[in-house]
Scaffold this motif. Structure first.
Motif, PDB file in Angstrom:
ATOM      1  N   LEU A  41       9.895   6.444   6.061  1.00  0.00           N
ATOM      2  CA  LEU A  41       9.968   7.406   7.167  1.00  0.00           C
ATOM      3  C   LEU A  41      10.632   6.792   8.388  1.00  0.00           C
ATOM      4  CD1 LEU A  41       9.161  10.098   8.519  1.00  0.00           C
ATOM      5  CD2 LEU A  41       6.954   9.070   9.048  1.00  0.00           C
ATOM      6  N   LEU A  42      10.236   5.572   8.758  1.00  0.00           N
ATOM      7  CA  LEU A  42      10.810   4.915   9.937  1.00  0.00           C
ATOM      8  C   LEU A  42      12.282   4.595   9.734  1.00  0.00           C
ATOM      9  CD1 LEU A  42       7.938   2.457  10.971  1.00  0.00           C
ATOM     10  CD2 LEU A  42       8.535   4.656  12.012  1.00  0.00           C
ATOM     11  N   LEU A  43      12.625   4.124   8.545  1.00  0.00           N
ATOM     12  CA  LEU A  43      14.022   3.810   8.268  1.00  0.00           C
ATOM     13  C   LEU A  43      14.881   5.061   8.358  1.00  0.00           C
ATOM     14  CD1 LEU A  43      16.197   1.814   7.375  1.00  0.00           C
ATOM     15  CD2 LEU A  43      15.556   2.284   5.007  1.00  0.00           C
ATOM     16  N   LEU A  44      14.391   6.170   7.817  1.00  0.00           N
ATOM     17  CA  LEU A  44      15.120   7.426   7.889  1.00  0.00           C
ATOM     18  C   LEU A  44      15.279   7.877   9.341  1.00  0.00           C
ATOM     19  CD1 LEU A  44      16.385   9.842   6.333  1.00  0.00           C
ATOM     20  CD2 LEU A  44      14.129  10.918   6.421  1.00  0.00           C
ATOM     21  N   ALA A  45      14.221   7.727  10.132  1.00  0.00           N
ATOM     22  CA  ALA A  45      14.265   8.148  11.538  1.00  0.00           C
ATOM     23  C   ALA A  45      15.285   7.344  12.332  1.00  0.00           C
ATOM     24  CB  ALA A  45      12.879   7.996  12.156  1.00  0.00           C
ATOM     25  N   VAL A  46      15.305   6.029  12.130  1.00  0.00           N
ATOM     26  CA  VAL A  46      16.226   5.166  12.882  1.00  0.00           C
ATOM     27  C   VAL A  46      17.669   5.396  12.454  1.00  0.00           C
ATOM     28  CG1 VAL A  46      16.916   2.772  13.241  1.00  0.00           C
ATOM     29  CG2 VAL A  46      14.516   3.385  13.376  1.00  0.00           C
ATOM     30  N   GLN A  47      17.886   5.647  11.161  1.00  0.00           N
ATOM     31  CA  GLN A  47      19.261   5.791  10.684  1.00  0.00           C
ATOM     32  C   GLN A  47      19.857   7.169  10.964  1.00  0.00           C
ATOM     33  OE1 GLN A  47      20.810   6.667   6.704  1.00  0.00           O
ATOM     34  NE2 GLN A  47      22.140   7.269   8.385  1.00  0.00           N
ATOM     35  N   THR A  48      19.034   8.203  10.913  1.00  0.00           N
ATOM     36  CA  THR A  48      19.545   9.567  11.084  1.00  0.00           C
ATOM     37  C   THR A  48      19.354  10.129  12.484  1.00  0.00           C
ATOM     38  OG1 THR A  48      17.459  10.559  10.347  1.00  0.00           O
ATOM     39  CG2 THR A  48      19.116  10.072   8.654  1.00  0.00           C
ATOM     40  N   GLY A  49      18.360   9.626  13.229  1.00  0.00           N
ATOM     41  CA  GLY A  49      18.097  10.166  14.553  1.00  0.00           C
ATOM     42  C   GLY A  49      17.462  11.542  14.533  1.00  0.00           C
ATOM     43  N   LEU A  50      16.786  11.903  13.449  1.00  0.00           N
ATOM     44  CA  LEU A  50      16.142  13.210  13.379  1.00  0.00           C
ATOM     45  C   LEU A  50      15.032  13.320  14.416  1.00  0.00           C
ATOM     46  CD1 LEU A  50      15.738  13.926   9.551  1.00  0.00           C
ATOM     47  CD2 LEU A  50      17.650  14.474  11.053  1.00  0.00           C
ATOM     48  N   ALA A  88       8.266  15.697   2.100  1.00  0.00           N
ATOM     49  CA  ALA A  88       8.786  14.401   1.652  1.00  0.00           C
ATOM     50  C   ALA A  88       7.856  13.259   2.048  1.00  0.00           C
ATOM     51  CB  ALA A  88      10.177  14.173   2.237  1.00  0.00           C
ATOM     52  N   PHE A  89       7.140  13.412   3.165  1.00  0.00           N
ATOM     53  CA  PHE A  89       6.259  12.351   3.654  1.00  0.00           C
ATOM     54  C   PHE A  89       4.864  12.935   3.912  1.00  0.00           C
ATOM     55  CE2 PHE A  89      10.608  11.438   5.080  1.00  0.00           C
ATOM     56  CZ  PHE A  89      10.827  10.230   4.434  1.00  0.00           C
ATOM     57  N   ARG A 124       0.835  -1.188   0.000  1.00  0.00           N
ATOM     58  CA  ARG A 124       0.000   0.000   0.000  1.00  0.00           C
ATOM     59  C   ARG A 124       0.880   1.252   0.000  1.00  0.00           C
ATOM     60  NH1 ARG A 124      -2.745   0.969   4.252  1.00  0.00           N
ATOM     61  NH2 ARG A 124      -4.618   1.808   3.248  1.00  0.00           N
ATOM     62  N   TRP A 125       0.353   2.350  -0.526  1.00  0.00           N
ATOM     63  CA  TRP A 125       1.085   3.616  -0.608  1.00  0.00           C
ATOM     64  C   TRP A 125       1.508   4.091   0.777  1.00  0.00           C
ATOM     65  CZ3 TRP A 125       0.452   8.584   1.225  1.00  0.00           C
ATOM     66  CH2 TRP A 125       1.187   9.594   0.581  1.00  0.00           C
ATOM     67  N   GLU A 126       0.579   4.042   1.742  1.00  0.00           N
ATOM     68  CA  GLU A 126       0.885   4.497   3.099  1.00  0.00           C
ATOM     69  C   GLU A 126       1.978   3.652   3.730  1.00  0.00           C
ATOM     70  OE1 GLU A 126      -2.110   3.936   1.988  1.00  0.00           O
ATOM     71  OE2 GLU A 126      -3.419   5.669   2.392  1.00  0.00           O
ATOM     72  N   GLY A 127       1.963   2.336   3.443  1.00  0.00           N
ATOM     73  CA  GLY A 127       2.979   1.457   4.008  1.00  0.00           C
ATOM     74  C   GLY A 127       4.368   1.757   3.476  1.00  0.00           C
ATOM     75  N   ARG A 128       4.473   2.051   2.192  1.00  0.00           N
ATOM     76  CA  ARG A 128       5.777   2.387   1.620  1.00  0.00           C
ATOM     77  C   ARG A 128       6.283   3.719   2.186  1.00  0.00           C
ATOM     78  NH1 ARG A 128       2.904   0.184  -2.691  1.00  0.00           N
ATOM     79  NH2 ARG A 128       2.378   2.200  -3.636  1.00  0.00           N
ATOM     80  N   LEU A 187      14.865   5.444  -0.022  1.00  0.00           N
ATOM     81  CA  LEU A 187      14.384   6.804  -0.260  1.00  0.00           C
ATOM     82  C   LEU A 187      14.322   7.127  -1.745  1.00  0.00           C
ATOM     83  CD1 LEU A 187      16.221   8.778   2.577  1.00  0.00           C
ATOM     84  CD2 LEU A 187      13.784   8.247   2.433  1.00  0.00           C
ATOM     85  N   ARG A 188      15.248   6.584  -2.514  1.00  0.00           N
ATOM     86  CA  ARG A 188      15.232   6.840  -3.955  1.00  0.00           C
ATOM     87  C   ARG A 188      13.946   6.281  -4.579  1.00  0.00           C
ATOM     88  NH1 ARG A 188      19.987   5.263  -5.127  1.00  0.00           N
ATOM     89  NH2 ARG A 188      20.919   7.333  -5.400  1.00  0.00           N
ATOM     90  N   VAL A 189      13.581   5.063  -4.179  1.00  0.00           N
ATOM     91  CA  VAL A 189      12.353   4.459  -4.696  1.00  0.00           C
ATOM     92  C   VAL A 189      11.134   5.243  -4.230  1.00  0.00           C
ATOM     93  CG1 VAL A 189      10.895   2.394  -4.629  1.00  0.00           C
ATOM     94  CG2 VAL A 189      13.370   2.167  -4.871  1.00  0.00           C
ATOM     95  N   TRP A 190      11.140   5.648  -2.941  1.00  0.00           N
ATOM     96  CA  TRP A 190       9.988   6.364  -2.401  1.00  0.00           C
ATOM     97  C   TRP A 190       9.815   7.734  -3.064  1.00  0.00           C
ATOM     98  CZ3 TRP A 190       5.457   6.929  -0.702  1.00  0.00           C
ATOM     99  CH2 TRP A 190       5.039   8.132  -0.137  1.00  0.00           C
ATOM    100  N   LEU A 191      10.881   8.497  -3.187  1.00  0.00           N
ATOM    101  CA  LEU A 191      10.770   9.843  -3.759  1.00  0.00           C
ATOM    102  C   LEU A 191      10.402   9.796  -5.240  1.00  0.00           C
ATOM    103  CD1 LEU A 191      13.717  11.735  -2.016  1.00  0.00           C
ATOM    104  CD2 LEU A 191      11.275  11.886  -1.523  1.00  0.00           C
TER     105      LEU A 191
END
Length: 226
Positions: A46-55, A113-114, A37-41, A98-102
């Motif tokens: 979003l979660l992957l970015l949050a865990v990797q960057t700590g924003l 972005a989200f 689903r679109w929301e799931g992607r 992120l490349r696939v998502w954007l």
């Protein structure tokens, strides 16, 4: 008068240990969104970015498409506390997602972005609601998540712990997270028992033997002669 005010000791308060996720818990959480689903992607990216960057949560919701650079030296630009800007590098795995998502998002540089389905910027409450849903799904496959409170700040703490366990210096972690004071990262040193156990393993065990001390005969004879 000013000296008297400055001499007043600071109020004592209990400091809570920061909560963070273990690697297997992070994997379960990232696997929770339904990527058919679109929301799931969107949620997965979003979660992957949050865990990797700590924003911070406000930094995540404030991101625009143009803030994410996926070329050589991939990174994300954000505006943190005090309107200070910083750049955080992206791993190849995060860059690929992120490349696939954007590409699917297909937004202009000044658009969120989200976004929501209607194109509006996700609110803080919206992100927390999506995270709560992902946790409900993830705990079915990872029992340690049961009863564990997870917030966007938990993901930020998890990022810091991953960096610390990888041997990254605490001052670099402070810059990564946008902390004004590098001493803020000492909380993560207190939180991880594994780090303390490794420190204990490097120490030399005391050689004292258990039991009651038995003085030698010559020492007893000396004491009796006094």
């Amino acid at each position: 008068m000013i000296q008297q005010v400055l001499a007043i000791p600071q109020k004592r308060f209990d400091k809570t240990v920061v909560s963070f996720l273990q690697p297997e818990e992070i994997d379960a959480l990232l696997a929770a969104p339904d990527r058919s689903r679109w929301e799931g992607r969107r949620d997965h990216a979003l979660l992957l970015l949050a865990v990797q960057t700590g924003l911070r949560l406000s930094e995540l919701t404030g991101l625009n498409c143009g803030d994410i650079e996926l070329g050589s030296g991939a990174h994300v630009r954000c505006r943190g506390k005090g309107r200070k800007q910083r750049c955080v590098p992206l791993t190849p795995a995060t860059t690929a997602v992120l490349r696939v998502w954007l590409r699917e998002r297909h937004g202009s540089p000044d658009e969120p972005a989200f976004p929501t389905r209607t194109g509006r910027r996700l609110s803080d409450d919206g992100v927390e609601a999506r995270l709560k849903l992902c946790k409900t799904i993830a705990r079915q496959h990872c029992s340690s998540l049961e009863g564990k409170k997870i917030s966007p700040h938990t993901l930020r703490h998890s990022c810091a712990m991953n960096l610390l366990r990888s041997g990254v210096d605490s001052t670099v972690i402070a810059l990564w997270l946008g902390h004004a004071d590098p001493r803020s990262t000492t909380a993560y040193l207190h939180a991880d028992m594994a780090i303390k156990e490794r420190a204990l393993a490097r120490t030399t065990s005391p050689t004292s033997k258990p039991g009651r001390y038995q003085p030698p005969d010559d020492l007893l004879a000396f004491l009796e002669s006094l």
